[in-house]
Design a protein around this motif. Structure first.
Motif, PDB file in Angstrom:
ATOM      1  N   GLY A 105      54.255  51.133 -46.287  1.00 57.16           N
ATOM      2  CA  GLY A 105      55.143  49.967 -46.345  1.00 57.16           C
ATOM      3  C   GLY A 105      54.427  48.632 -46.242  1.00 57.16           C
ATOM      4  O   GLY A 105      54.995  47.658 -45.758  1.00 57.16           O
ATOM      5  N   SER A 106      53.178  48.556 -46.696  1.00 50.64           N
ATOM      6  CA  SER A 106      52.475  47.283 -46.571  1.00 50.64           C
ATOM      7  C   SER A 106      52.242  46.596 -47.915  1.00 50.64           C
ATOM      8  O   SER A 106      51.747  45.475 -47.954  1.00 50.64           O
ATOM      9  CB  SER A 106      51.137  47.485 -45.854  1.00 50.64           C
ATOM     10  OG  SER A 106      50.256  48.175 -46.704  1.00 50.64           O
ATOM     11  N   SER A 107      52.586  47.259 -49.007  1.00 52.21           N
ATOM     12  CA  SER A 107      52.527  46.531 -50.263  1.00 52.21           C
ATOM     13  C   SER A 107      53.643  46.986 -51.198  1.00 52.21           C
ATOM     14  O   SER A 107      54.088  48.130 -51.159  1.00 52.21           O
ATOM     15  CB  SER A 107      51.158  46.676 -50.928  1.00 52.21           C
ATOM     16  OG  SER A 107      50.965  47.981 -51.378  1.00 52.21           O
ATOM     17  N   CYS A 108      54.095  46.031 -52.017  1.00 53.84           N
ATOM     18  CA  CYS A 108      55.219  46.332 -52.891  1.00 53.84           C
ATOM     19  C   CYS A 108      55.120  45.453 -54.135  1.00 53.84           C
ATOM     20  O   CYS A 108      54.274  44.572 -54.216  1.00 53.84           O
ATOM     21  CB  CYS A 108      56.532  46.040 -52.185  1.00 53.84           C
ATOM     22  SG  CYS A 108      56.758  44.315 -51.805  1.00 53.84           S
ATOM     23  N   SER A 109      55.982  45.727 -55.085  1.00 54.08           N
ATOM     24  CA  SER A 109      56.002  44.932 -56.299  1.00 54.08           C
ATOM     25  C   SER A 109      57.297  44.151 -56.403  1.00 54.08           C
ATOM     26  O   SER A 109      58.365  44.666 -56.081  1.00 54.08           O
ATOM     27  CB  SER A 109      55.894  45.835 -57.526  1.00 54.08           C
ATOM     28  OG  SER A 109      54.635  46.432 -57.563  1.00 54.08           O
ATOM     29  N   LEU A 110      57.178  42.910 -56.808  1.00 51.49           N
ATOM     30  CA  LEU A 110      58.361  42.120 -57.131  1.00 51.49           C
ATOM     31  C   LEU A 110      58.459  42.077 -58.653  1.00 51.49           C
ATOM     32  O   LEU A 110      57.534  41.627 -59.318  1.00 51.49           O
ATOM     33  CB  LEU A 110      58.234  40.692 -56.594  1.00 51.49           C
ATOM     34  CG  LEU A 110      58.056  40.507 -55.086  1.00 51.49           C
ATOM     35  CD1 LEU A 110      57.911  39.026 -54.753  1.00 51.49           C
ATOM     36  CD2 LEU A 110      59.247  41.077 -54.344  1.00 51.49           C
TER      37      LEU A 110
END
Lengths: 186, 145
Positions: A105-110
């Motif tokens: 849960g430390s990187s994601c895409s917008l």
């Protein structure tokens, strides 16, 4: 005092002063063009746009907090949602969807389906390395840094470079604790 | 209604504890520069200590200090800037005023391209809108809204 209810992105967007979208798009285009003329190197322009965004972000975060009544986010997931649904809506008039979370849960895409910065833009062959919207990375990075989150923000997909959508990768590097003293023994 | 200003003075402290804005509105409790600087850094430290001493988890520090002759209302933004007003005892609505002041700060200080972050605030438009907000004693009407 009872906390003031957070306002939706639409509500804030409707209540703040806005400028003509075309004026905004063309002004941004003029800035990018000028940077290309001044700096000559596409790589330098990417860097400069990111830096300009950062300088905007560190100021803009306060306006965001003041006008949206958003309170402290419990985790980075909530932060990403708030950026996508409230922040982008308030300042750009568009929303993004948040996907592709990594395991911790430390990187994601917008994912931006609509991007007002690029109306009318076609990248010429000489500017193939240019991240035209690199200012947005800087804005998000700067804004999050002011609320104690060090992040790294990169473009993964860019329609101007032939991809099917706009995808920004936001990676949380570390969260700086806010409590004093920061370190007892220093 | 006679013009009585309930607010005695307003302070803004940056996130490192430096006073970046101070203004007197009434005749009561006037301070010279040294005293205002001293009060600001004292408040900054007390605020930080209160956060740690508080038995409640996630406490965000003192919001209201009540004394016989004044009330001190404090608001800290999530970015660490503190705004506090010293006013007549028992005045209501100060949270709303502080919130309005925060909005004025974002509009007229942070958006001024010649304002340097964390430095003392010298922005005429901010002063002007601030006096209106304080004298009206209620949230100001923003231009263009």
């Amino acid at each position: 005092m009872a906390p003031v209810a957070p306002r939706s992105g639409e509500a804030v967007f409707a209540s703040v002063e806005r400028v003509n979208a075309e004026l905004f798009t063309l002004t941004y285009g003029a800035i990018v063009r000028q940077l290309l003329t001044d700096l000559e190197e596409v790589e330098e322009v990417n860097k400069q746009l990111d830096q300009m965004g950062y300088n905007i972000g560190i100021r803009l975060i306060d306006e965001f907090l003041a006008k949206s009544n958003v309170s402290r986010c419990v985790d980075f997931k909530e932060t990403a949602e708030v950026i996508a649904k409230v922040g982008l809506k308030m300042f750009l008039g568009v929303t993004a969807s948040v996907t592709n979370w990594d395991a911790d849960g430390s990187s994601c895409s917008l994912i931006l389906e609509d991007n007002p910065l690029v109306d009318f833009v076609e990248l010429p062959d000489t500017c193939q390395g240019l991240y035209y919207c690199n200012i947005l990375n800087g804005v998000i990075r700067g804004a999050l840094e002011m609320v104690s989150m060090k992040t790294e923000v990169n473009w993964v997909r860019d329609m101007l470079r032939g991809d099917d959508t706009y995808e920004l990768r936001v990676k949380l590097l570390k969260q700086v604790p806010e409590e004093y003293p920061y370190k007892d023994d220093e | 209604m006679a013009v009585t200003v309930a607010v005695y003075s307003l302070f803004i402290i940056n996130k490192s504890g430096g006073l970046i804005f101070y203004k007197d509105y009434g005749s009561a409790g006037r301070m010279d520069t040294n005293d205002s600087l001293r009060l600001a850094s004292l408040w900054h430290s007390m605020h930080a200590i209160s956060q740690q001493l508080s038995p409640t988890v996630g406490c965000s520090g003192i919001e209201l200090l009540q004394a016989d002759t004044f009330d001190l209302h404090c608001f800290q933004s999530l970015t660490g800037t503190k705004f506090f007003v010293v006013c007549e005892p028992g005045r209501a609505n100060m949270e709303a005023l502080l919130k309005a002041i925060y909005e004025l700060y974002t509009d007229f200080v942070l958006k001024n391209p010649f304002y340097e972050m964390e430095m003392p605030i010298r922005c005429e438009l901010f002063d002007l809108n601030l006096s209106q907000a304080v004298q009206r004693d209620r949230p100001p009407v923003f231009p263009g809204r």
